[in-house]
Write a protein that holds these residues in place. Structure first.
Motif, PDB file in Angstrom:
ATOM      1  N   ASN A  37       2.074   4.041  -3.270  1.00  0.00           N
ATOM      2  CA  ASN A  37       0.665   4.608  -3.622  1.00  0.00           C
ATOM      3  C   ASN A  37       1.075   5.764  -4.631  1.00  0.00           C
ATOM      4  N   ASP A  38       2.160   6.550  -4.592  1.00  0.00           N
ATOM      5  CA  ASP A  38       2.077   7.782  -5.004  1.00  0.00           C
ATOM      6  C   ASP A  38       2.790   7.788  -6.632  1.00  0.00           C
TER       7      ASP A  38
ATOM      8  N   LYS B  82       0.715  -1.149  -0.082  1.00  0.00           N
ATOM      9  CA  LYS B  82      -0.093   0.065   0.099  1.00  0.00           C
ATOM     10  C   LYS B  82       0.897   1.284   0.125  1.00  0.00           C
ATOM     11  N   THR B  83       2.125   1.015   0.423  1.00  0.00           N
ATOM     12  CA  THR B  83       2.979   2.146   0.715  1.00  0.00           C
ATOM     13  C   THR B  83       3.394   2.727  -0.862  1.00  0.00           C
TER      14      THR B  83
END
Ligand code: NAG
Ligand code: NAG
Ligand code: NAG
Ligand code: NAG
Ligand code: NAG
Ligand code: NAG
Ligand code: NAG
Ligand code: NAG
Ligand code: NAG
Ligand code: NAG
Length: 765
Positions: A58-59, A55-56
């Motif tokens: 994400n950017d 999930k990290t």
């Protein structure tokens, strides 16, 4: 702002890529390359991530190289490490993996990843480590891996791989660890692999390998030497005989071929493997006798031969092998009597199942006093065959017998001696002192082991730490501190081991040849109170790293000065530290002819038992003369520096004793020499108070609680410390005397003498 510098956690490699004065946050904003970003997206997409670790990611890619993306490490905008073990990941590895042109390490072990191992891994010119073990990979090992010329470690164990070992793997000339254990691999071992001059560990156990074990071991070209240390081939279907060429592997320590269908004899040439520690040939069809040449395996500690078809007698010398800790010859066809030492050490279960063997249990007592040398069925005795002997032969045999008897007597004497020594040694070893250090002068022979790295090299002084240059460079590193010589990092390797890494300032170190001569001397120094150097690394651009044991308790300075009132440090502990420091310094002065020159409480580290270890010694030997004459050698930290050094410019044993005295005053007063005491230094402050006969005022309040019991010890130690910081160098004692007096003030209640090679002080006082 500067404190950010100290809390950033980055791969050591990245920290190395920049000059020492640049702060790491300049890299923080570097954006990942477009190609790597696409590959990362594909990588995430094809994995199943039930626990949401990704999930990290994400950017839009801006943060990929900021350290915020789980398991990703970059250098200059390119991904160098993907490390996501134990994340419960499923799915498969994308074929876009080939786009990570800078990738050095792919570690996805202990997940549920399936599918094939992508052949595109072969496009990664920088790949060093491939850890895919404990997953569900299917298909075969892609031969394209042979194009990864820098590959060092490949661990694919415990998957569902089929097919054979690609012989192209031998093209990876840096490859040193290959683990294919627990798969369904078949075929035999390719010849080029057996000829490798780089592989140390070859683990093939629990597979479906078959055919002959090749007989081309150690015949690699280009004048190289084989470096195999461990061959584990057990639980397969190998047939044929044990190849004689195995005896060319002079570095071999472990050989396991158990649970195969090996037949024929044990080649007597294997007796030439002088470093072998463990041999397991059990559960095969091996016949013939136990070779007498095993007599030469001095280091052998485990010999497992059960469930074979061995005949003849158990050689008597095996009973004299003091190092043998595991031995099993059960279920063979051995005969004669069991050497008593073996029987008393390993019990009957190591010998059962040999119909003609006697003397290992009440029900198998030997008839009369059948000694092996008179047993007529002895198959290896020279008289066998009943040939007539002429006088010359009789004389030779008689002479031989005489020598044998003399040797036996020598052996017995030696055994007694060794046993005694062993007892003494064990005593010394208590308290965490390595046996190597306890032996003799406290200097262990270096077991230097070189692991290649493109243009760089890592040299281990002891074989115990199994990290490669790349493991080290990919380790997570944190800056611990900086000094005149360089920067110290705490590096955490992937397996959780921690080491302290000192990066030396390149401009002031000696040239590589001289540097190596000196560092090899420093690396040999082993003493319980001196911080051991474990390895050094020379980078392709001249980077120089020294690797030391990491000391979890930190320095004496923080231990003493950065603690709350709820954690007092009692007098026995302080005394233990003082004595340990004196022992370490004595060893430096007398055995290694090294002046420390910068002894401070920050350079004294504490292990988990609060035993002190002096660090940072001898480093001036690695620096150029010019650098040394410039400040460095005499830079001894203010507060610890003997007054004469301001003129003398050269440290000596007496200036070291001065520094030791200051640290003793620190232990007594609880005050740091850096603390301002009305503008005078610690020795002057203490001396002035003592002069006014307020002596008790100088001691740490904590210690005064027990003053009735230890008052004399405190006073005598204070006198000694003041003696050490006497302004006149000639009035100061040598460190030998300091140690002797400390031992008189508070005699050791537990361990041995104050011999400098002896054990460090123990905590049990
Ligand atoms: C990405 O995830 C992190 C941690 O889950 C979170 O702090 C951050 O706000 C997210 N960023 C975006 C752009 O969604
Ligand atoms: C390995 O090297 C040999 C010759 O040294 C070459 O013929 C072969 O193509 C190479 N294999 C791979 C996969 O690079
Ligand atoms: C190989 O892998 C097996 C199973 O994962 C492990 O037990 C063994 O220690 C490994 N051996 C080497 C030499 O890495
Ligand atoms: C192992 O190899 C044999 C042939 O040598 C083959 O018959 C068998 O199916 C293989 N077993 C597995 C699990 O691959
Ligand atoms: C074992 O050592 C003896 C001398 O101690 C030597 O004569 C013999 O050749 C050696 N055997 C092997 C196999 O190295
Ligand atoms: C060992 O077995 C082989 C066949 O595998 C046989 O040729 C040889 O004679 C046997 N040697 C002994 C000493 O029994
Ligand atoms: C036992 O092993 C140690 C090293 O592990 C070695 O130094 C010593 O010589 C060995 N002793 C004997 C009697 O083989
Ligand atoms: C063991 O060796 C003997 C000859 O020494 C032979 O007769 C016997 O068949 C062999 N047993 C096995 C299981 O190979
Ligand atoms: C055991 O060895 C003897 C020779 O020492 C041989 O005659 C006998 O057949 C062997 N027995 C087995 C069961 O292999
Ligand atoms: C020797 O091997 C046998 C069979 O594998 C086993 O039952 C026995 O416990 C072993 N004994 C020792 C002392 O290792």
């Amino acid at each position: 702002m500067t404190h950010i510098l100290y809390t950033l956690v980055l791969p050591l490699l990245l920290l190395l890529l920049q000059p020492l004065h640049v702060t790491p946050q300049t890299w923080d904003g570097i954006i990942v390359t477009e190609s790597d970003f696409q590959a990362l997206q594909a990588f995430k997409q094809e994995l199943i991530d039930p626990k949401g670790f990704l999930k990290t990611w994400n950017d839009s890619g801006y943060g990929a190289c900021s350290g915020r993306w789980e398991g990703i490490k970059c250098a200059q905008g390119q991904v160098i490490v993907i490390q996501l073990p134990w994340r419960g990941l499923g799915g498969q590895i994308t074929s876009k993996i080939g786009q990570f042109q800078a990738l050095r390490k792919l570690s996805l072990h202990d997940n549920n990843i399936g599918g094939k191992i992508p052949k595109e891994l072969g496009y990664l010119p920088n790949l060093r480590g491939l850890q895919l073990f404990n997953n569900k990979f299917i298909g075969s090992i892609p031969p394209s891996l042979g194009s990864c010329t820098l590959l060092q470690t490949i661990d694919l164990s415990n998957n569902f791989l089929k097919g054979s070992i690609p012989q192209s793997l031998a093209n990876c000339s840096k490859l040193f660890r290959v683990n294919l254990t627990l798969n369904h691999l078949s075929g035999s071992i390719p010849d080029p692999i057996a000829k490798s001059n780089s592989i140390m560990y070859l683990a093939l156990q629990y597979n479906n390998f078959s055919g002959l074990i090749p007989d081309s071991w150690g015949s690699g070209q280009n004048g190289g030497k084989p470096v195999f240390k461990s061959l584990t081939f057990d639980h397969n279907f190998f047939t044929g005989v044990l190849p004689v060429s195995l005896s060319k592997l002079t570095e071999l320590e472990v050989l396991s071929v158990s649970h195969n269908q090996i037949s024929g004899n044990v080649p007597s040439e294997l007796g030439g493997l002088l470093k072998v520690r463990s041999i397991d040939l059990s559960n095969n069809l091996i016949n013939g006798s136990i070779p007498l040449s095993f007599q030469n395996l001095t280091l052998l500690d485990s010999l497992t031969l059960d469930h074979n078809n061995l005949s003849g007698e158990i050689p008597v010398f095996l009973g004299d092998k003091l190092n043998l800790t595991s031995f099993n010859v059960s279920y063979n066809n051995l005969s004669g009597s069991v050497p008593t030492q073996l029987f008393s050490k390993f019990g009957p279960s190591a010998f059962v199942g040999n119909l003609n063997l006697c003397g290992y249990s009440p029900s198998t007592q030997c008839p009369t006093s059948a000694s092996p040398s008179t047993n007529p069925s002895e198959p290896l005795s020279p008289q066998k065959g009943g040939t007539k002997l002429n006088t010359k032969e009789i004389i030779l045999i008689a002479a031989g017998a005489l020598i044998a008897i003399l040797l036996l007597i020598c052996c017995i004497l030696l055994c007694c001696l060794l046993k005694k020594k062993k007892g003494a040694k064990q005593k010394d070893t208590e308290g965490g002192v390595s046996s190597a250090a306890a032996a003799g002068k406290g200097v262990a022979p270096p077991e230097a082991e070189v692991a290649g790295e493109a243009g760089g090299k890592l040299v281990h002084f002891e074989g115990t730490m199994g990290f490669t240059a790349d493991d080290l460079l990919c380790a997570t590193a944190e800056i611990m501190g900086k000094s005149t010589y360089g920067t110290v990092y705490k590096a955490t390797l992937e397996d959780g081991d921690q080491v302290a890494v000192k990066r030396l300032r390149e401009k002031i170190t000696k040239n590589q040849r001289e540097f190596e001569i000196e560092v090899n001397l420093l690396g040999k120094i082993r003493h319980p109170n001196l911080l051991a150097m474990r390895a050094y690394y020379l980078g392709p651009k001249g980077e120089k790293l020294l690797v030391f044991d990491y000391m979890p308790k930190g320095s004496l300075a923080t231990f003493l000065h950065a603690r709350g009132p709820e954690t007092p440090v009692d007098w026995p502990t302080r005394m233990q530290i003082a004595k340990g420091m004196a022992r370490g310094l004595l060893s430096l002065h007398t055995h290694h002819n090294i002046i420390h020159g910068n002894l401070t409480s920050s350079n004294v580290l504490l292990d988990e038992n609060v035993n002190p270890k002096i660090a940072d010694f001898g480093l001036s030997r690695l620096m150029t003369a010019a650098a040394n004459s410039n400040v460095i050698a005499t830079a001894g930290a203010l507060g610890y520096r003997a007054p004469e050094l301001s003129k003398l410019k050269k440290a000596n044993t007496k200036t070291d004793v001065y520094s030791l005295g200051v640290i003793m005053l620190e232990l007594l007063t609880g005050k740091s020499p850096g603390e301002a005491m009305n503008g005078v230094d610690l020795p002057q402050w203490v001396a002035s108070i003592v002069k006014e006969e307020w002596t008790n005022e100088v001691f740490d309040l904590e210690l005064m609680k027990d003053a009735s019991a230890i008052g004399d010890e405190l006073l005598n130690t204070l006198k000694l410390a003041l003696h050490c910081v006497d302004p006149s160098p000639s009035a100061r004692p040598e460190v030998q005397l300091v140690l002797q007096q400390l031992e008189e003030i508070r005699p050791e209640t537990t361990t041995s003498s104050g011999d400098d090679g002896g054990a460090g002080p123990s905590m049990s006082e």
